[in-house]
Enzyme design. Structure first.
Site, PDB file in Angstrom:
ATOM      1  N   ASP A  11       0.956 -17.823  -0.926  1.00  0.00           N
ATOM      2  CA  ASP A  11       1.902 -18.521  -1.806  1.00  0.00           C
ATOM      3  C   ASP A  11       3.078 -18.954  -0.929  1.00  0.00           C
ATOM      4  OD1 ASP A  11       3.439 -16.255  -1.406  1.00  0.00           O
ATOM      5  OD2 ASP A  11       3.556 -15.688  -3.527  1.00  0.00           O
ATOM      6  N   CYS A  69       1.351 -13.000   0.483  1.00  0.00           N
ATOM      7  CA  CYS A  69       2.370 -13.317  -0.527  1.00  0.00           C
ATOM      8  C   CYS A  69       3.638 -12.598  -0.077  1.00  0.00           C
ATOM      9  CB  CYS A  69       1.910 -12.925  -1.932  1.00  0.00           C
ATOM     10  SG  CYS A  69       1.530 -11.177  -2.168  1.00  0.00           S
ATOM     11  N   GLY A  70       4.605 -12.393  -0.971  1.00  0.00           N
ATOM     12  CA  GLY A  70       5.853 -11.762  -0.549  1.00  0.00           C
ATOM     13  C   GLY A  70       5.629 -10.346  -0.047  1.00  0.00           C
ATOM     14  N   THR A  71       4.835  -9.583  -0.773  1.00  0.00           N
ATOM     15  CA  THR A  71       4.590  -8.181  -0.418  1.00  0.00           C
ATOM     16  C   THR A  71       3.156  -7.893   0.002  1.00  0.00           C
ATOM     17  OG1 THR A  71       4.017  -7.743  -2.722  1.00  0.00           O
ATOM     18  CG2 THR A  71       6.322  -7.369  -2.084  1.00  0.00           C
ATOM     19  N   GLY A  72       2.249  -8.769  -0.312  1.00  0.00           N
ATOM     20  CA  GLY A  72       0.808  -8.508  -0.137  1.00  0.00           C
ATOM     21  C   GLY A  72       0.214  -7.816  -1.351  1.00  0.00           C
ATOM     22  N   ILE A  73       1.077  -7.324  -2.233  1.00  0.00           N
ATOM     23  CA  ILE A  73       0.603  -6.510  -3.367  1.00  0.00           C
ATOM     24  C   ILE A  73      -0.085  -7.369  -4.425  1.00  0.00           C
ATOM     25  CG2 ILE A  73       1.300  -4.990  -5.258  1.00  0.00           C
ATOM     26  CD1 ILE A  73       3.558  -3.968  -3.400  1.00  0.00           C
ATOM     27  N   GLY A  74       0.567  -8.460  -4.822  1.00  0.00           N
ATOM     28  CA  GLY A  74      -0.034  -9.314  -5.853  1.00  0.00           C
ATOM     29  C   GLY A  74      -1.400  -9.824  -5.414  1.00  0.00           C
ATOM     30  N   HIS A 102     -13.152   2.478   8.161  1.00  0.00           N
ATOM     31  CA  HIS A 102     -13.496   3.397   7.077  1.00  0.00           C
ATOM     32  C   HIS A 102     -13.782   2.699   5.751  1.00  0.00           C
ATOM     33  CE1 HIS A 102     -11.515   7.230   8.991  1.00  0.00           C
ATOM     34  NE2 HIS A 102     -12.272   6.555   9.850  1.00  0.00           N
ATOM     35  N   ARG A 136     -20.704   8.240   6.763  1.00  0.00           N
ATOM     36  CA  ARG A 136     -20.108   8.850   5.561  1.00  0.00           C
ATOM     37  C   ARG A 136     -19.231   7.861   4.795  1.00  0.00           C
ATOM     38  NH1 ARG A 136     -16.987  10.230   9.858  1.00  0.00           N
ATOM     39  NH2 ARG A 136     -14.735  10.383   9.602  1.00  0.00           N
ATOM     40  N   HIS A 137     -18.723   6.881   5.507  1.00  0.00           N
ATOM     41  CA  HIS A 137     -17.866   5.894   4.842  1.00  0.00           C
ATOM     42  C   HIS A 137     -18.683   4.974   3.934  1.00  0.00           C
ATOM     43  CE1 HIS A 137     -14.740   7.433   7.334  1.00  0.00           C
ATOM     44  NE2 HIS A 137     -15.421   7.124   8.428  1.00  0.00           N
TER      45      HIS A 137
HETATM   46  C1  RB5 Z   1       6.900 -14.412  -5.251  1.00  0.00           C
HETATM   47  O1  RB5 Z   1       8.261 -14.429  -5.474  1.00  0.00           O
HETATM   48  C2  RB5 Z   1       6.399 -12.965  -5.132  1.00  0.00           C
HETATM   49  O2  RB5 Z   1       6.484 -12.328  -6.355  1.00  0.00           O
HETATM   50  C3  RB5 Z   1       4.985 -12.951  -4.612  1.00  0.00           C
HETATM   51  O3  RB5 Z   1       4.962 -13.590  -3.377  1.00  0.00           O
HETATM   52  C4  RB5 Z   1       4.332 -11.617  -4.342  1.00  0.00           C
HETATM   53  O4  RB5 Z   1       5.166 -10.785  -3.623  1.00  0.00           O
HETATM   54  C5  RB5 Z   1       3.694 -10.928  -5.454  1.00  0.00           C
HETATM   55  O5  RB5 Z   1       3.084  -9.870  -5.300  1.00  0.00           O
END
Ligand code: RB5
Length: 152
Positions: A11, A69-74, A102, A136-137
């Site tokens: 993004d 993305c900003g955090t990689g989490i989304g 692994h 095992r993995h």
């Molecule tokens: C965008 O502002 C931000 O929310 C997106 O890049 C991301 O971090 C979501 O997980």
């Protein structure tokens, strides 16, 4: 030797890192499919771009995908909705290495607002160089697949 393909998508918050990682992957001999976003300024929704790279892996067109993305989490939440995808958010070379060894991760998620270019580059390099150890993995991954099937 066949050329390995890497799909990459971000993004707006991962755009700058994407451009750096494309160069690295190309220098490592990967054919890179850049699935956007195509410019830094526009604010976009990460699922719209992440899904394009995920589809490339699901179709067998790409061996790996990198999602930014900003955090990689989304992006990782999106990617791990698909049972054939094993996505790992990494902040260190160690995590990227073990994600391959692994977890047989096929998607690397990185946060453009969390880690800098140097660490991100090292994470991708080790991710692309490291083989799955199986053994095992693989047994553990088989359990994940089975759990998913029984909850359909
Ligand atoms: C965008 O502002 C931000 O929310 C997106 O890049 C991301 O971090 C979501 O997980």
């Amino acid at each position: 030797m066949s050329v390995k393909k890497l799909a990459i998508a971000s993004d707006h918050a991962g755009f700058s890192l994407k451009q750096v990682l494309i160069d690295l992957a190309k220098n490592m001999g990967f054919m890179v499919e850049d699935l956007g976003v195509d410019e830094k300024t526009a604010s976009v929704d990460y699922p719209d771009y992440g899904i394009k790279a995920i589809k490339s892996v699901l179709a067998g067109e790409s061996t790996f995908a990198v999602l930014l993305c900003g955090t990689g989490i989304g992006m990782s939440i999106l990617a791990n909705r698909f049972p054939e995808i094993r996505a790992a958010v990494c902040h260190t070379e160690f995590e990227a290495e073990v994600a391959r060894k692994h977890n047989n991760a096929n998607v690397l998620c990185l946060g453009g607002r969390v880690i800098g270019e140097e660490i991100a580059t090292r994470c991708l390099k080790v991710f692309l160089e490291t083989e799955f150890e199986a053994g095992r993995h693989q047994r553990r991954l088989d359990k994940l697949a089975k759990l998913y099937q029984t909850h359909q």
